[in-house]
Design a protein around this motif. Sequence first.
Motif, PDB file in Angstrom:
ATOM      1  N   ASN A 109       1.042  -1.266  -0.406  1.00 62.18           N
ATOM      2  CA  ASN A 109      -0.423   0.127   0.198  1.00 62.18           C
ATOM      3  C   ASN A 109       1.547   1.580  -0.033  1.00 62.18           C
ATOM      4  N   TYR A 131      -5.411   0.774  -7.808  1.00 62.05           N
ATOM      5  CA  TYR A 131      -5.815   0.957  -6.729  1.00 62.05           C
ATOM      6  C   TYR A 131      -7.264   0.853  -6.580  1.00 62.05           C
ATOM      7  N   PHE A 147      -8.357   0.192  -2.370  1.00 62.10           N
ATOM      8  CA  PHE A 147      -8.534   1.630  -1.695  1.00 62.10           C
ATOM      9  C   PHE A 147     -10.234   1.307  -2.277  1.00 62.10           C
ATOM     10  N   GLY A 148     -10.430   1.489  -2.071  1.00 63.10           N
ATOM     11  CA  GLY A 148     -11.567   1.118  -2.633  1.00 63.10           C
ATOM     12  C   GLY A 148     -12.598   1.919  -3.833  1.00 63.10           C
ATOM     13  N   SER A 149     -11.899   3.524  -4.556  1.00 61.71           N
ATOM     14  CA  SER A 149     -11.418   3.902  -5.221  1.00 61.71           C
ATOM     15  C   SER A 149     -10.726   5.262  -5.474  1.00 61.71           C
ATOM     16  N   SER A 171     -10.381   8.323  -5.668  1.00 64.08           N
ATOM     17  CA  SER A 171     -10.928   9.391  -4.677  1.00 64.08           C
ATOM     18  C   SER A 171     -10.263   8.782  -3.373  1.00 64.08           C
ATOM     19  N   ALA A 172     -10.654   7.649  -3.324  1.00 57.40           N
ATOM     20  CA  ALA A 172     -10.059   7.375  -1.670  1.00 57.40           C
ATOM     21  C   ALA A 172      -8.127   7.562  -0.970  1.00 57.40           C
ATOM     22  N   ALA A 173      -7.569   7.066  -2.290  1.00 59.01           N
ATOM     23  CA  ALA A 173      -5.849   6.685  -2.701  1.00 59.01           C
ATOM     24  C   ALA A 173      -5.728   8.868  -2.738  1.00 59.01           C
ATOM     25  N   TYR A 174      -6.599   9.032  -3.583  1.00 54.50           N
ATOM     26  CA  TYR A 174      -6.099  11.251  -3.247  1.00 54.50           C
ATOM     27  C   TYR A 174      -5.538  11.869  -2.358  1.00 54.50           C
ATOM     28  N   LEU A 175      -7.051  10.802  -1.496  1.00 55.14           N
ATOM     29  CA  LEU A 175      -7.855  11.032   0.127  1.00 55.14           C
ATOM     30  C   LEU A 175      -6.157  11.188   0.612  1.00 55.14           C
ATOM     31  N   LEU A 176      -5.442   9.840   0.751  1.00 56.74           N
ATOM     32  CA  LEU A 176      -4.962   9.357   1.100  1.00 56.74           C
ATOM     33  C   LEU A 176      -2.956  10.212   1.480  1.00 56.74           C
ATOM     34  N   ASP A 190      -6.343  17.420  -3.791  1.00 62.12           N
ATOM     35  CA  ASP A 190      -7.854  17.559  -4.207  1.00 62.12           C
ATOM     36  C   ASP A 190      -6.887  18.411  -5.259  1.00 62.12           C
TER      37      ASP A 190
END
Length: 384
Positions: free
Chosen positions: A319, A353, A357-359, A361-366, A370
């Motif tokens: 990860n 990804y 990570f599910g999506s 957007s979730a990877a970007y958030l980690l 933005d």
Amino acid sequence: MRKIIKPVTDPVRAAQYIRMSTEHQRYSPDNQQSAIATYASLRGFEVVETYLDSGKSGLTLSGRPALKRLLSDVLSGAMPYKAILVLDVSRWGRFQDTDQAAHYEYMCREAGVPVHYCNEPFENEGGTMASIVKHMKRVMAAEYSRELSTKVSRAQRQQARLGFKQGGMNPFGTRRQVVDEHGNPRLVLERGQRKALTTDRVVLIWGPAEEIAAVRRIFRMFVEDQMSLAEIARWLNTQGHTQVHGAEWRASAVRYVLRNELYIGTYIFGRKYSNVGAPHPAPVQDWAQVDVLKPIISKKLFSDAATRLAKLAPNSYTNEELLEGLRQLLAEKGTLSTFLIKNSPFLPYPCTYMRRFGSMSAAYLLIGFDEPTHCPPSAPMAQI
């Protein structure tokens, strides 16, 4: 007898949408606004809002924040205007699915805010013939992008076969050398610079001796010492080495070095076709492969490294390695998107990804990313 046009005393409030494809089209927004202003004055519109997508491709909606904001404003019903003015069909978009352009236009019309094309030979609500012509214009706009993309791709491959570098960051241990149209060296580009003359070309040369020594050490540590990618990255950081863009080393960046044929002297370009639509692998015979540098790694050592990399499980990315790769791409490009990830030489496809990570957007958030709402500034020109 000449028909007398009475002046409009109560103009219709309108928004204008303006798009230019590249930062090089510096006068395009002014030209579009001028044509729209002329149309507005003749048709009784008053422009009260401007939506500008600067340096944005018309192929998709995802990379056009101004158009997304316009559609959001229209659908919310809170907009202070009753019409949208656009220069022509191609400025609205060069969507490869022409129904997509029609869909967005229909959304606006259903919300009571019709789209008017200011420089087209048809009235937007002019009946059957106008609808046919408008559809043909959409098809022509999409086809123009397809043809242009194919020509650019063919030209890039041809330039690569001549030994000229085609975009992207130069690998660790190399530098970008500008040469004139006769092949004479002009200057070495610093990080973030780009060539100033269209007649110039860029070739790769070897960089400082300490970086070359570090590249050789990377291969020996991986093959002979059987060190992991993360261990090699930590060693590079402790030795004070940074990547080309100045970031710390990460496992994904080490993997990219070990897979790069440039260290055995071969420049390869065009492994994927990404003209329009989803990128897809190109046949090996279509790759541009040319020997451009004196090798600094033996072919046997490179082959041994490739063999060990191949033995690693396809899902061997941890990860943290996946997130580190995103951080590296963000540092290089200044933004992130599924398109950039698909075309990155050191990242797996976005589906990896999504599974992990599910999506996206979730990877970007980690990693604290933005999606920006403005186009990043252009790189500085190199001074000659």
